[in-house]
Design a protein around this motif. Structure first.
Motif, PDB file in Angstrom:
ATOM      1  N   VAL A 138       1.093  -0.683   0.019  1.00 63.13           N
ATOM      2  CA  VAL A 138      -0.004   0.011   0.133  1.00 63.13           C
ATOM      3  C   VAL A 138       0.505   0.984   0.143  1.00 63.13           C
ATOM      4  N   ARG A 139       0.318   2.419  -0.455  1.00 63.09           N
ATOM      5  CA  ARG A 139       0.873   3.466  -0.208  1.00 63.09           C
ATOM      6  C   ARG A 139       0.664   4.660   0.769  1.00 63.09           C
ATOM      7  N   ASP A 140       0.362   4.169   1.471  1.00 62.96           N
ATOM      8  CA  ASP A 140      -0.610   5.403   2.428  1.00 62.96           C
ATOM      9  C   ASP A 140      -0.356   4.666   3.992  1.00 62.96           C
ATOM     10  N   ARG A 141      -0.324   5.591   5.066  1.00 60.36           N
ATOM     11  CA  ARG A 141      -0.521   5.383   6.172  1.00 60.36           C
ATOM     12  C   ARG A 141      -2.525   4.767   6.803  1.00 60.36           C
ATOM     13  N   ASN A 142      -3.363   5.134   5.882  1.00 56.57           N
ATOM     14  CA  ASN A 142      -4.609   5.011   5.640  1.00 56.57           C
ATOM     15  C   ASN A 142      -4.747   4.132   5.715  1.00 56.57           C
ATOM     16  N   SER A 143      -4.307   3.374   4.538  1.00 55.19           N
ATOM     17  CA  SER A 143      -4.697   2.069   3.855  1.00 55.19           C
ATOM     18  C   SER A 143      -3.851   1.067   5.072  1.00 55.19           C
ATOM     19  N   SER A 144      -2.459   1.842   5.188  1.00 51.19           N
ATOM     20  CA  SER A 144      -1.432   0.110   5.989  1.00 51.19           C
ATOM     21  C   SER A 144      -2.355   0.206   7.397  1.00 51.19           C
ATOM     22  N   ALA A 145      -3.329   1.154   7.819  1.00 49.81           N
ATOM     23  CA  ALA A 145      -3.687   1.038   8.946  1.00 49.81           C
ATOM     24  C   ALA A 145      -5.164   0.347   9.619  1.00 49.81           C
ATOM     25  N   VAL A 259       3.885  24.610  -9.031  1.00 46.10           N
ATOM     26  CA  VAL A 259       3.065  23.618  -9.502  1.00 46.10           C
ATOM     27  C   VAL A 259       1.779  24.279  -8.611  1.00 46.10           C
ATOM     28  N   ILE A 260       0.569  23.834  -9.301  1.00 43.96           N
ATOM     29  CA  ILE A 260      -0.487  24.717  -8.758  1.00 43.96           C
ATOM     30  C   ILE A 260      -1.225  23.178  -9.527  1.00 43.96           C
ATOM     31  N   GLY A 261      -1.520  22.133  -8.326  1.00 42.77           N
ATOM     32  CA  GLY A 261      -1.971  21.036  -8.417  1.00 42.77           C
ATOM     33  C   GLY A 261      -3.596  20.183  -7.850  1.00 42.77           C
ATOM     34  N   MET A 262      -4.516  20.222  -8.453  1.00 42.88           N
ATOM     35  CA  MET A 262      -5.426  18.879  -8.179  1.00 42.88           C
ATOM     36  C   MET A 262      -5.287  17.751  -8.699  1.00 42.88           C
ATOM     37  N   ARG A 263      -4.922  16.732  -9.442  1.00 46.30           N
ATOM     38  CA  ARG A 263      -4.404  15.845  -9.126  1.00 46.30           C
ATOM     39  C   ARG A 263      -2.941  14.994  -8.560  1.00 46.30           C
ATOM     40  N   LEU A 264      -3.488  14.292  -7.998  1.00 47.41           N
ATOM     41  CA  LEU A 264      -2.448  13.543  -7.168  1.00 47.41           C
ATOM     42  C   LEU A 264      -0.952  12.998  -7.718  1.00 47.41           C
ATOM     43  N   HIS A 265      -1.599  12.278  -9.080  1.00 48.90           N
ATOM     44  CA  HIS A 265      -0.497  12.641  -9.262  1.00 48.90           C
ATOM     45  C   HIS A 265       0.541  13.324 -10.259  1.00 48.90           C
ATOM     46  N   SER A 266      -0.229  14.868 -10.071  1.00 49.57           N
ATOM     47  CA  SER A 266       1.012  15.390 -10.884  1.00 49.57           C
ATOM     48  C   SER A 266       1.648  16.198  -9.911  1.00 49.57           C
ATOM     49  N   ILE A 286      -5.384  12.407  -1.595  1.00 46.77           N
ATOM     50  CA  ILE A 286      -3.834  14.423  -1.656  1.00 46.77           C
ATOM     51  C   ILE A 286      -3.288  15.071  -0.304  1.00 46.77           C
ATOM     52  N   ASN A 287      -4.625  14.623   0.743  1.00 43.46           N
ATOM     53  CA  ASN A 287      -4.765  15.230   1.859  1.00 43.46           C
ATOM     54  C   ASN A 287      -3.272  14.778   2.594  1.00 43.46           C
ATOM     55  N   ARG A 288      -3.659  13.269   2.379  1.00 43.58           N
ATOM     56  CA  ARG A 288      -3.086  12.332   2.827  1.00 43.58           C
ATOM     57  C   ARG A 288      -1.881  12.787   2.932  1.00 43.58           C
ATOM     58  N   LEU A 289      -1.091  12.915   1.171  1.00 50.78           N
ATOM     59  CA  LEU A 289       0.097  13.079   0.449  1.00 50.78           C
ATOM     60  C   LEU A 289       1.008  14.748   0.627  1.00 50.78           C
TER      61      LEU A 289
END
Length: 348
Positions: A138-145, A259-266, A286-289
């Motif tokens: 997984v790529r983020d702490r919430n998913s891991s939890a 960069v002003i970005g909405m897209r996570l991968h941007s 996006i908030n997690r990132l």
């Protein structure tokens, strides 16, 4: 010796730059003795772009044929298992995973961002799916939890796209500097009033910085209309780049100051190329990132109504904000390669 065949399932072939970047990274990380087979919304285009065997993800007989021809099944990254933007998505992907497990394929969940899962049925299916996998990353702490709560072994690593190899975009070489990139997308919370205010603030920012504005649609169907509206207000100081190759899309952020970005991968691509990032969030991922990397920004619903305040906030960040350090970027890239090690172990 017969090579192992692995069926890759994700939101591929739908023109979404982030999901295509996940596919490109997965193909980059697969062991060389594994033959990839891809389920795609546009199998002909996917085969042409990546040189892989591909089948229509929505054609039942083709999907069954692909499953029967393969030894392993991989959920290929991203927010596949969530029921907020789509109630169908977790049942589609969960159903494929369950079918692969019943058919005896080795099953892997790779680079996942899990949730939100608001419905008991989708939580139950997701738990069974992940529990049946031989390897999970997984790529983020919430998913891991969440997986820890379910007692499912897994690894936590940065989003795989941190490790995607980028390529320079030749057309950018002669464009003026400094440069600011923008990646906005269509979304219900990006109301007409908010969009007008953001475009006005961007015009102010361009005037203050004299920066050239790169407008990068990550998914034409959702982003191009907004990109064209931005360029209409910045005719001589901006250019739209529709880049379909993920490595080039990532490379477009080389030499960009902000960069002003909405897209996570941007945001991930830009940060990995040493660019300062300001986020406009429409999704918890996006908030997690933003939390993990201390990226400033606003939720769409909380963007100030004052155009001058928005442009001043951006200008202050442009002048005083910091990109990630080269050490931090390298640490994230190295961490992302844990997803590759997981594949090597799973597909022995």
């Amino acid at each position: 010796m017969v090579k192992m065949r692995a069926l890759l399932s994700g939101y591929y072939g739908k023109g979404n730059g982030g999901d295509e970047a996940l596919l490109a990274t997965l193909l980059q990380m697969l062991p060389p003795d594994v033959t990839p087979v891809v389920l795609s919304g546009n199998p002909e285009e996917t085969s042409w772009h990546y040189g892989v065997e591909s089948y229509n993800r929505m054609a039942v007989l083709q999907v069954i044929k692909a499953l029967r021809s393969c030894d392993a099944f991989i959920w290929g990254g991203g927010s596949l298992i969530q029921d907020v933007t789509s109630t169908i998505s977790p049942f589609y992907y969960g159903g494929l995973m369950a079918l692969a497990q019943v058919m005896g394929l080795k099953t892997v969940a790779w680079g996942q961002g899990i949730g939100p899962l608001l419905r008991p049925q989708t939580r139950w299916l997701a738990k069974r799916n992940f529990a049946g996998c031989i390897k999970v990353s997984v790529r983020d702490r919430n998913s891991s939890a969440l997986l820890s709560d379910w007692g499912i072994p897994h690894i936590l690593a940065p989003d795989p796209v941190w490790a995607l190899a980028s390529k320079p975009v030749a057309e950018l070489a002669d464009l003026p500097k400094p440069r600011i990139a923008v990646t906005l997308r269509n979304h219900p919370q990006l109301t007409e009033t908010r969009l007008i205010n953001l475009i006005d603030a961007l015009v102010n920012l361009q005037t203050q910085t004299q920066a050239f504005i790169l407008i990068l649609p990550f998914q034409k169907s959702e982003d191009l209309g907004i990109a064209e509206r931005i360029q209409l207000q910045l005719k001589d100081n901006s250019q739209i780049f529709c880049l379909e190759e993920p490595q080039l899309l990532k490379g477009a952020f080389r030499g960009v100051d902000m960069v002003i970005g909405m897209r996570l991968h941007s945001l991930i691509m830009a940060a990995s190329e040493g660019c300062r990032c300001f986020a406009l969030s429409y999704d918890p991922k996006i908030n997690r990132l933003m939390e993990d990397l201390s990226i400033p920004g606003w939720d769409l619903a909380n963007i100030p109504n004052d155009v001058d305040l928005v442009s001043k906030t951006w200008f202050d960040f442009y002048q005083k904000g910091n990109a990630l350090s080269s050490e931090k970027i390298q640490s994230l890239v190295n961490g992302a390669f844990l997803h590759r090690e997981l594949l090597q172990e799973a597909l022995k």
